[in-house]
Motif scaffolding. Structure first.
Motif, mmCIF file in Angstrom:
data_model
loop_
_atom_site.group_PDB
_atom_site.id
_atom_site.type_symbol
_atom_site.label_atom_id
_atom_site.label_comp_id
_atom_site.label_asym_id
_atom_site.label_seq_id
_atom_site.Cartn_x
_atom_site.Cartn_y
_atom_site.Cartn_z
ATOM 1 N N SER A 146 0.831 -1.209 0.000
ATOM 2 C CA SER A 146 0.000 0.000 0.000
ATOM 3 C C SER A 146 0.861 1.252 0.000
ATOM 4 C CB SER A 146 -0.928 -0.008 1.218
ATOM 5 O OG SER A 146 -1.800 -1.118 1.189
ATOM 6 N N ALA A 147 1.939 1.239 0.782
ATOM 7 C CA ALA A 147 2.840 2.391 0.810
ATOM 8 C C ALA A 147 3.464 2.625 -0.561
ATOM 9 C CB ALA A 147 3.929 2.170 1.862
ATOM 10 N N ALA A 148 3.880 1.538 -1.223
ATOM 11 C CA ALA A 148 4.447 1.669 -2.565
ATOM 12 C C ALA A 148 3.406 2.188 -3.549
ATOM 13 C CB ALA A 148 4.991 0.315 -3.030
ATOM 14 N N SER A 149 2.177 1.719 -3.431
ATOM 15 C CA SER A 149 1.113 2.174 -4.331
ATOM 16 C C SER A 149 0.853 3.667 -4.167
ATOM 17 C CB SER A 149 -0.174 1.384 -4.063
ATOM 18 O OG SER A 149 0.027 0.003 -4.247
ATOM 19 N N ILE A 150 0.852 4.139 -2.937
ATOM 20 C CA ILE A 150 0.643 5.567 -2.681
ATOM 21 C C ILE A 150 1.781 6.385 -3.278
ATOM 22 C CG2 ILE A 150 0.399 7.325 -0.909
ATOM 23 C CD1 ILE A 150 -2.012 5.471 -1.201
ATOM 24 N N LEU A 151 3.008 5.927 -3.090
ATOM 25 C CA LEU A 151 4.161 6.652 -3.631
ATOM 26 C C LEU A 151 4.139 6.677 -5.159
ATOM 27 C CD1 LEU A 151 7.013 5.375 -1.271
ATOM 28 C CD2 LEU A 151 5.968 7.641 -1.298
ATOM 29 N N VAL A 152 3.690 5.593 -5.771
ATOM 30 C CA VAL A 152 3.597 5.544 -7.233
ATOM 31 C C VAL A 152 2.575 6.544 -7.751
ATOM 32 C CG1 VAL A 152 2.849 4.098 -9.166
ATOM 33 C CG2 VAL A 152 4.405 3.170 -7.455
ATOM 34 N N SER A 153 1.504 6.744 -6.997
ATOM 35 C CA SER A 153 0.408 7.611 -7.453
ATOM 36 C C SER A 153 0.714 9.093 -7.291
ATOM 37 C CB SER A 153 -0.876 7.280 -6.673
ATOM 38 O OG SER A 153 -1.202 5.918 -6.788
ATOM 39 N N ILE A 154 1.600 9.443 -6.382
ATOM 40 C CA ILE A 154 1.837 10.865 -6.063
ATOM 41 C C ILE A 154 2.305 11.683 -7.260
ATOM 42 C CG2 ILE A 154 3.337 12.408 -4.740
ATOM 43 C CD1 ILE A 154 3.059 10.513 -2.384
ATOM 44 N N PRO A 155 3.302 11.238 -8.057
ATOM 45 C CA PRO A 155 3.734 12.077 -9.201
ATOM 46 C C PRO A 155 2.611 12.353 -10.194
ATOM 47 C CG PRO A 155 5.362 10.375 -8.739
ATOM 48 C CD PRO A 155 4.160 10.045 -7.920
#
Length: 280
Positions: free
Chosen positions: A248-257
């Motif tokens: 989930s943390a990786a998914s959130i970081l991927v979505s930010i840009p």
């Protein structure tokens, strides 16, 4: 009076309906954010809750430090920027030609391109592999960029052509009277007028490349060449190593840009998406 009251009630109910849909669509996102801050990995056995039982930032540290997330981010950025530049170069020139020039087979070519884009990309996987293999483009960024460019250029041509069709021809004719060359007409008049559609097309291409998985996992091997999409899948590759908070943390970081780019250019989204479908 009754008609106005009824119209107002319908408008209120419609707004309430869409607000409920928006809130419902936010539930998975909010839950993913909550999970990303959760210290435990017992989500499937615990009760549903938006509040982490034990708050921690270790999941984000694990993504950024223990996994090659920044390398995957670099790979995705290389592919995204290169694809956007190439696909826009093809789309803008092609769309302008289809919109302003009249030549034999013009409509047929457009419909053939649309038909090709209608088939699932996975059907062309083997053929694309056979084409790229002799040129050594398998497991290379260039090969994947060419695949993405060919896939999204069709969308770009159709979207931009519709927008170019809405720009009056009289504007170009006035420029020609003033002595402007064809190149100057395109760069100084048409492109600035088509900026909303170009930005929307760029965002759509960027989102496609950023989230694309099938071609990336098929034509690229080795974790050092993973994109963000394939890297995310690798975090959940086996049933026994699944760590939902880290994922989930990786998914959130991927979505930010993508979210940053989207909100920065959102004022162009409505005009760019709607104007492209006014004319054929």
């Amino acid at each position: 009076m009754k008609n106005n009251t009824g119209r107002t009630v319908k408008l209120i109910l419609l707004n309430v309906f869409f607000i409920i849909i928006c809130i419902g669509s936010l539930v998975p996102i909010l839950y993913a954010i909550s999970v990303s801050f959760n210290a435990g990995n017992n989500l499937l056995t615990s009760r549903f809750s938006f509040i982490p039982k034990v708050f921690t930032l270790d999941n984000y540290k694990a993504v950024l430090i223990d996994n090659p997330f920044l390398l995957w981010l670099k790979n995705s950025m290389i592919l995204s920027v290169a694809t956007v530049v190439l696909a826009l170069g093809v789309s803008v020139t092609g769309a302008y030609a289809f919109s302003r020039k009249r030549f034999a087979g013009r409509k047929s070519i457009l419909y053939i391109l649309l038909l090709l884009n209608a088939f699932p990309s996975i059907l062309s996987m083997f053929a694309v592999y056979r084409i790229l293999k002799p040129f050594g483009l398998v497991n290379s960024y260039l090969g994947l960029i060419l695949i993405y460019t060919g896939t999204m250029a069709i969308f770009g041509i159709w979207n931009l052509k519709g927008y170019f069709d809405t720009i009056p021809v009289e504007i170009e004719e006035a420029g020609k009277i003033d002595g402007a060359s064809d190149l100057r007409l395109v760069t100084k008049i048409m492109l600035p007028l088509a900026r909303p559609a170009i930005l929307v097309t760029s965002i759509m291409i960027l989102i496609f490349v950023w989230n694309e998985y099938i071609f990336a996992v098929t034509f690229m091997t080795g974790s050092e060449k993973y994109t963000l999409a394939t890297g995310l899948y690798s975090l959940q590759a086996t049933e026994y190593t699944r760590n939902w908070p880290v994922f989930s943390a990786a998914s959130i970081l991927v979505s930010i840009p993508i979210l940053i780019i989207f909100f920065a250019l959102q004022k162009y989204m409505v005009s760019g998406l709607t104007a492209g479908g006014v004319k054929q």
